[in-house]
Every structure is written in C-alpha cells, then in structure tokens.
Scaffold this active site. Sequence first.
Site, PDB file in Angstrom:
ATOM      1  CG  ASP A 299      93.542  86.753  -5.385  1.00 40.99           C
ATOM      2  OD1 ASP A 299      94.647  86.532  -5.911  1.00 40.99           O
ATOM      3  OD2 ASP A 299      92.775  87.663  -5.753  1.00 40.99           O
ATOM      4  CG  ASP A 445      91.946  88.910 -17.676  1.00 40.50           C
ATOM      5  OD1 ASP A 445      91.034  88.925 -16.829  1.00 40.50           O
ATOM      6  OD2 ASP A 445      93.109  88.552 -17.407  1.00 40.50           O
ATOM      7  CG  ASP A 558      91.157  84.707 -12.289  1.00 36.83           C
ATOM      8  OD1 ASP A 558      91.653  84.024 -11.368  1.00 36.83           O
ATOM      9  OD2 ASP A 558      91.732  85.690 -12.788  1.00 36.83           O
ATOM     10  NE  ARG A 617      93.013  83.000  -8.722  1.00 38.57           N
ATOM     11  CZ  ARG A 617      93.111  84.314  -8.529  1.00 38.57           C
ATOM     12  NH1 ARG A 617      94.013  85.029  -9.197  1.00 38.57           N
ATOM     13  NH2 ARG A 617      92.295  84.932  -7.693  1.00 38.57           N
ATOM     14  CG  ASP A 633      97.660  86.104 -10.372  1.00 33.46           C
ATOM     15  OD1 ASP A 633      97.272  85.587 -11.439  1.00 33.46           O
ATOM     16  OD2 ASP A 633      96.929  86.809  -9.656  1.00 33.46           O
ATOM     17  CG  HIS A 691      97.638  85.321 -18.529  1.00 34.06           C
ATOM     18  ND1 HIS A 691      96.955  86.268 -19.252  1.00 34.06           N
ATOM     19  CD2 HIS A 691      97.145  85.379 -17.262  1.00 34.06           C
ATOM     20  CE1 HIS A 691      96.086  86.878 -18.457  1.00 34.06           C
ATOM     21  NE2 HIS A 691      96.182  86.357 -17.250  1.00 34.06           N
TER      22      HIS A 691
END
Length: 959
Positions: A299, A445, A558, A617, A633, A691
């Site tokens: 991440d 979300d 996610d 993701r 991201d 997004h």
Amino acid sequence: MAAFFKRMGLLFVAWLSLFLGTTEAVDRGNFKTCDQSAFCKRQRAMKPGQSAYRALLDTLELSDSRLTLQLINDNNKVRLLLELYRLQGNMTRVKINELKPLKPRYEVPDVLIADPPTEPLSVVSQDENGVVLSLGVETRRLIVSARPFRLDIMEGPQVLLSLNSRGLLAFEHLRLRKDTLSNKISSTVGSIWDKIKNVFSSNSQTDPAEAERTEDSDTADQQVEEKAVDGESEKEDEPGMWEETFKSHTDSKPSGPTSISLDFSLPGVEHVYGIPEHAENLKLKTTDGGDPYRLYNLDVFQYELYNPMALYGAVPVLLSHNAQRTMGIFWLNAAETWVDISSNTAGKTVFGKMLDYVQGASETPQTDVRWISESGIIDVFIMLGPTPTDVFAQYASLTGTQSFPPFASLAYHQCRWNYNDQDDVRAVDQGFDDHDIPYDFIWLDIEHTDGKRYFTWDPHKFSQPQEMLQGLMDKKRKMVAIVDPHIKVDSGYKIHNEIRSRNFYIKNKDGGDYEGWCWPGSAGYPDFTNPEMRAWWASMFAYDQYEGSMENLYTWNDMNEPSVFNGPEVTMHKDAVHGAWEHRDVHNLYGFYVQMATAEGLTQRSGGVERPFVLTRAFFAGSQRYGAVWTGDNAAEWEHLKISIPMCLSLGLVGISLCGADVGGFFKTPSQELLVRWYQTGAYQPFFRAHAHLDTPRREPWLFGPENTALIREAVRQRYALLPYWYQLFYHAHRTGHPVMRPLWVEYPEDVATFAIDDEFLLGRDLLVHPVTDEGARGVTAYLPGSEDVWYDVHTSQKHNGAQNLYITVTMSSIPVFQRGGSIIPRKNRIRRSSSCMETDPYTLYVALSSQRTAEGELYIDDGHTFNYEKQNQFIHRRLTFSNNALTSTNLAPDAQFSSASWIERVVFLGAYKPSAVSLRTADGIESPLEFEFDAAMSVLTVRKPGVNAGSDWTVLLR
C-alpha cells in the site's frame, strides 16, 4: 473500559489523519531497498562467474512428459532436482527444487488454470559434457550443459535464451540452525558416523571417481547433513538469515534462509517489458547501480514515479522483443521477488551504436535478467513466441484470459471518497442528467458502512439502501460499494464472529489470530488462501446475507495487499501463518484470492447467470480472470497522467486488460486544464473512473464552468459512442488473451521506431490514440506506424500516410485519435444517459479504406450481462468486409442464436470516391437504392439508413 477504547479510537483517528494528511509524497523510508532486504542483499552480493552447480548426467531420467536430472552444488554438496517439460504451444517449463528438503517448500497453487499439457521430449545426443534434447521443431533444441550446469534453447545456430549462463543460480537449502538442540544431536551422530566410515575406508582402495559418486550419494541420502551446512559455514552468521529487523518490526524467520535465484540471458535483445506493477516507462530500464525492480504487493499511497519500487500488484512475467522474435518468462513464485536487468548496450548513445557499426564492432546486443525470490521453488515458464500474439496465447493458456466484463462496466464510473449519504447520491445522479453527461456506475467508499464494518450500511446516512439502488435501477444505472478484507474486531459484528468461530483468520507466529490496524481500527485478516474461507466469503454476497444489496450492486476490493497500517512496510508480518505456510510464501497471492472469492460470490448470488464486476487494487498472475484493476492512489499531477499510459500498457502485456487510473488524480486538486485532459485520456483507457480523496474539493464534471463541462461531456460521449468497439475488443481479449490497449510494437513488431513508444497506444489493431498530456500544449507529435498503412483522423476524416511523425496542432477540445485504413469500426452515435439505455439503438459503421480500397471488421452483440454467450451460445458475431466496391456482413457464428433489435443506421466510408449509385442487397436477393452524400474535400461517403438488422446478412453496393 469503554472510555479506554474510545480514547484509543480517537488516538487512532488522530494518528491516521497525521499519517494520511501531512504526507506530500510517499515516505520511502517506510519501504525496503534491496540493501535493507537481507535475502536480496545476500543474493545480489553474488557476482556473475562460474556456477557452483553441475548436472549429474547419470541421474537423468526421461519419460513421455518430463526429464529429471539432479544438480549438485560443489561447494556444499547439496543436491537439487531439475525437472524439464516441453509444453504444448511452444513453451518450456523448468522446475528446480531441493532433492530432499527438510520439509516441503511452497509451490504456487490456483494460478495455473490446469496442469499445462505436455509434449514428448526426446534425446538427440548425449556425452559426458551434456545432453541435447529436441523441442519438436527440427531446428529447435534444448541443450543441458553439465559442468557448470547451464541450459540453452536454440533455433538453428541461434541461441534464443540461456539459463545460468552467468552462474547466478542460487538455492538456499532448508537447514537446522546450528545452535538448536536437534542440530547438535545430528551433528554429534554425523561426526561419529564419519569416524566409523573413515576406519573402513582406510582399509580399502577406492577409485576416485567412485569415491565422488559415493560421496554424492551419501549426501543425497541425508536431508541436510553436517557437511552441507559446514560447506556454507561462512554464511551461517550473516545478518538477516535467521532473524531480520526493519524499523521497529522483527521477522522471526523460523525456517531460516530460503531464497532462490536464477539468471536468464537474451542474446539479440535490447527491449524488455512487463513485471508490473511499477510507476515506470513501458520499456524496462537496466538496474545496474540502483535497486532491482521489486515485486511485493504494498500500500504505497501517492507513489513516486520512474523508479523500481514495489506497488500494489505483482505479475512476475517479463516479455522480450526484437524485430525477429518476441518471448516471455513467467516466474511462478508468490514470495517477495526482485528482478535485476542489465544490458551490454545500456547507456550507449545512438552515435555510439552507429560508431560500433561503422567500426565493425561484433558485440551482439544482449539483455540479462536475474530473478531473486525469498522462498518457494524455481518454477519458470519460457514462452518462445515467436510473435507477440503467440506469447499472449501462450500465457493465456497457462493463467487464463481477461474475464468478459459486463457491457456497462466499460462505460463511465463516478466515484469519490465518499458520497455523504443517499441524498448526496441522488443529487449527483441527477446532476449528470441535468448536464446531459452519461454515466453508468456511482461508487461508495468506506464511509457508507456502519463503522467500517463491511457488508453493512451506515444506519443514518444510508438507511434505505434498496430504495437508493432501485432509484438507480429505474434509470438503468448501477452502484459499486467497497468491501475490504480487513475485518473489524468487534463481538457485535456478525462477519467477525463468523470468521473467528470458523477459525478462518490468519494466525500470528504464536498461534493467535493475527490483528493489525486498518480503517476500522483493530482488524483481523481472513485467510483467503483457505478454500473453505473463500467459499464462506462468497456466500456472504447472497442477497439474503448482504442486507440491502440488489442485482445492480457490484464490489470493489481495496487494501488487499494486504494493508496493515502498523505492520512492516504497511503490510502483514512475514512470519504470520496461513495453515502450513508462512505469509512470506503467499504474500503476493493474497489480493488475487480476495478478488477470486468476491467474484465467485457475485456470480453465485444470481445462480451463476450474471457476470460479476469486481475491482481490485492488489493482483497477481491470473487476476485477469476475476475483473478489473486500477493503478492505485495517484496524484493530480501531469506526470501521473502521463504514467497512466505505460502502467496500463504493461498490465495489458501480462494479461490484465481491464485497467485504468483515477481520472483527475486521487490526491491533491487538479487544475481545470489537467482535469479536462485526464477525462480525454481516460475516455480512451479500458477502465474509465473518476475518483478523489476525502480531503479534496468536490469535482463532479459540471463544477468547473460551462466550457469545461462541455469539454468533459464531449470526452465522455466519445467513450459511449465507441462502446460497441470496446465490447468486441474485450470479447476478443476473453477469447484469445490479446491485450485491448496495446503498444504499437505489438502490431508493428518489425518497426524499431515503435519499441520504446509509450505516450500513445493502440486500441485493438484499428484505433491509435495519442492523448494530450502536457500542460499548455499547443501541439503533439504522433508516430503513425506502417509504411503500407494509411490513418484517418477520426474527428476530421483527414487521411495521413503511415511511417511518419505527424505534428498535430491541438486546442483544449482535441483528442488525437486515428483509425487505421483497412478497418471497420462500429459505433452508436445516439448517446443516452447510460449504456443500458442504448442497448437497442442503431449502429453506424465507419469503413476506413486501405490504399488497396479494402477494409474489414467485426460486430459482436450479446445481452451484455449474463454468461449466456458462453453457456447457451447466445450472441451475434458478424464479419464485415469491403472489397470490389461491396460492403458485406456475413455470419461468423452460424451455430449461435441471438436476436437484437439494433439495426444499421448509417455507413461512413473514409477515403472513398463518389459513386453514381448506392444500393442494398438483402439475404433474399432483393436490391433497393440507398440515399447517400459525398464530401469531396475530405473524400467521405455517407450512406444513410440501410435499415437492415444488425444480425442479418446484407451487402451495400457502390456503383
């Protein structure tokens, strides 16, 4: 106690806001370099040279399906088992494992769609130096050299690929730690046994060769005897072998050092691609003097660009390409992996290469690739091409093809973190209608849940989810809600209680349920490697389990790297336990399994009728079978817009076609110009979703003034017009494994000028897109490939010759797109508020004539959302051809049964001459005249209202 937890929750929120809110870019200090990863540093310290391994040819065994051969490390006498397979479709599989490991080493399950079918191997010749094997074609050989061990695949006199030619095969065998009691006992017994053997051996004369064979055999007969360990005694105390600390986290490494490495040499190759995910150019750079490319799902929010750091997904597939051949290497290992790339031409300027040529320099270009993984075995598939499409088919035969997405999922998606409540959703939905901008999906979300408890709804903000979903369904629209794999530890939460009672959580090294911090606070992590856990998870998507869900609700996975905010490198501890295996063995598979289980749940809830849509993701090889991915991201910066192109191109090359980037950038606030340019780019990328981060200003498309609203509307409308073409591209991707969004070199493999281009791309064969990705651009230069080809500007119909760099003047409304001469592309030009509203609308066919005045294309139609195309043969597939002044539609699938209300409204010929008459001939032979108009300035002929059904046989004749 309640006050304590409340206080801890507030501290967590404060820490989290600091963690997310004050970060301008990724903190690289949170993530390891190769030097900070003990096994990578250890392996990389090993330099090219003579390999310690040799092949024991007297152990060779050959069956119909495989060859086995033992390898021995002359430094420590540890034996390995080599397995070679010749696979159908021009592939070779190489497996290397310990001959007799202390315990089994991890072999990746579930990624291959089946055991790859084999073809017979045969020995052509053998002597004391090696073995020559036939790979079917008379000129193709696999050569096994014995001392040192090396593999070469040859075609005629040409070496296609070599393994261990640089001597970098390394296999850290499982062993007992020297200070353990069991090791001391085995050492004592071994020492006594050595003395007994010495007594007897001193009384006899032994042939030296026989002695060597005896020694080898004795070593093989023991698991890992003391001699083997002593042979590597200099390495026993290296830091990080039995325990490793990074920042405040300690990895206990109960199995000790287990890493593996192997090098591959590619003569004649200067361009290699793949091994996503990295924020990097399409053509991979050499890693000399820097870190290798890292494959370890992490991440990494607001990631840096143009470096080899790991990101959210890992596909260990590398493609090589030159003008003669395309090949692929698939390294099937799910542990942390590093990939080193070096080249003997790296750093040479064009002038330097010309000088070599003039001076007659004989050095052949070569790229060397070295794979290093922390655990597991060596299991590698060598895909020999020889064409790009051959490699795509070979890889698809191993791991499957892109899932066939529902038609609507190829349309536009509107998302942000977070739409506040049902009224907000309703207002945004209405805003699209008020501003005449189509969309199909609105997304929710994490804030839509009841306290980050997935499969739930906030009881105040989303108290009537089915009412909300029904309102969308009435407009033929859909919703995606997030379901993350970290589960709030809360005794009042049904999902948590079920997982705990079934013992489905991942365990920590001490045997308790592993817990870490994520969005809900303290969270458990289900063990998705367990098929029982996956089956249970899938069952939670049933309509009677997922309260408030309906058939127009789909899912977003996610944080499934997995993300652990307080874990090492923001992920799970490697010594966490999944049944018999450590997390280090399976790490890169976790997101793959989460998406697999979720997709299965969405399929099961309809009784297997409806196709799922799941965005993930994290991903691995094979993830293409389960849905879509996005690039994570990103940030509202021009460079992030640019990098979205090579990132999606790289994913397409390794099977994952349904890829996109957050339009507008997730972090930060885009300028109006950047936002418009991003919509224009995203409209021509496979997965098209806007997004934005929670802290960014709202950015619905109509909030930036009427001029920008009009520009965004036009970009979205262009997407909707092309949906029939997008859909048929995904049908082909599903059937063949060919990428939807592809680099130019895939279609022009001999054109060296295309090999490094990554600011433009092809959609299928027939559309070339060069988005405007520079701030303040007044023009772009697009390379139009193909010396025999012509290209038509889709907006102006102007014709341009191929094999040229074309400068294009651009304004804010410009999206440079070209249709290849010789192609036919279907569109639907009646744009409505969602793609489902356009289902029965008519088609316009764009016939772009080649220099030879021919063209061909296809039209594919099905119901757009079920598996009936596959299970019941319900689809229409037409071939469209134009030659000799006749455009004909014929049936490509005579056994298929499907009817469509859509018809052919218009045919537009680009590069045409003016006919004296145009007529339609139907299947019954009846011919009738058609209206037409001709634009002499642009050579465009428009034929109006043929009026034939899209699924019927017909011919349009130009007189």
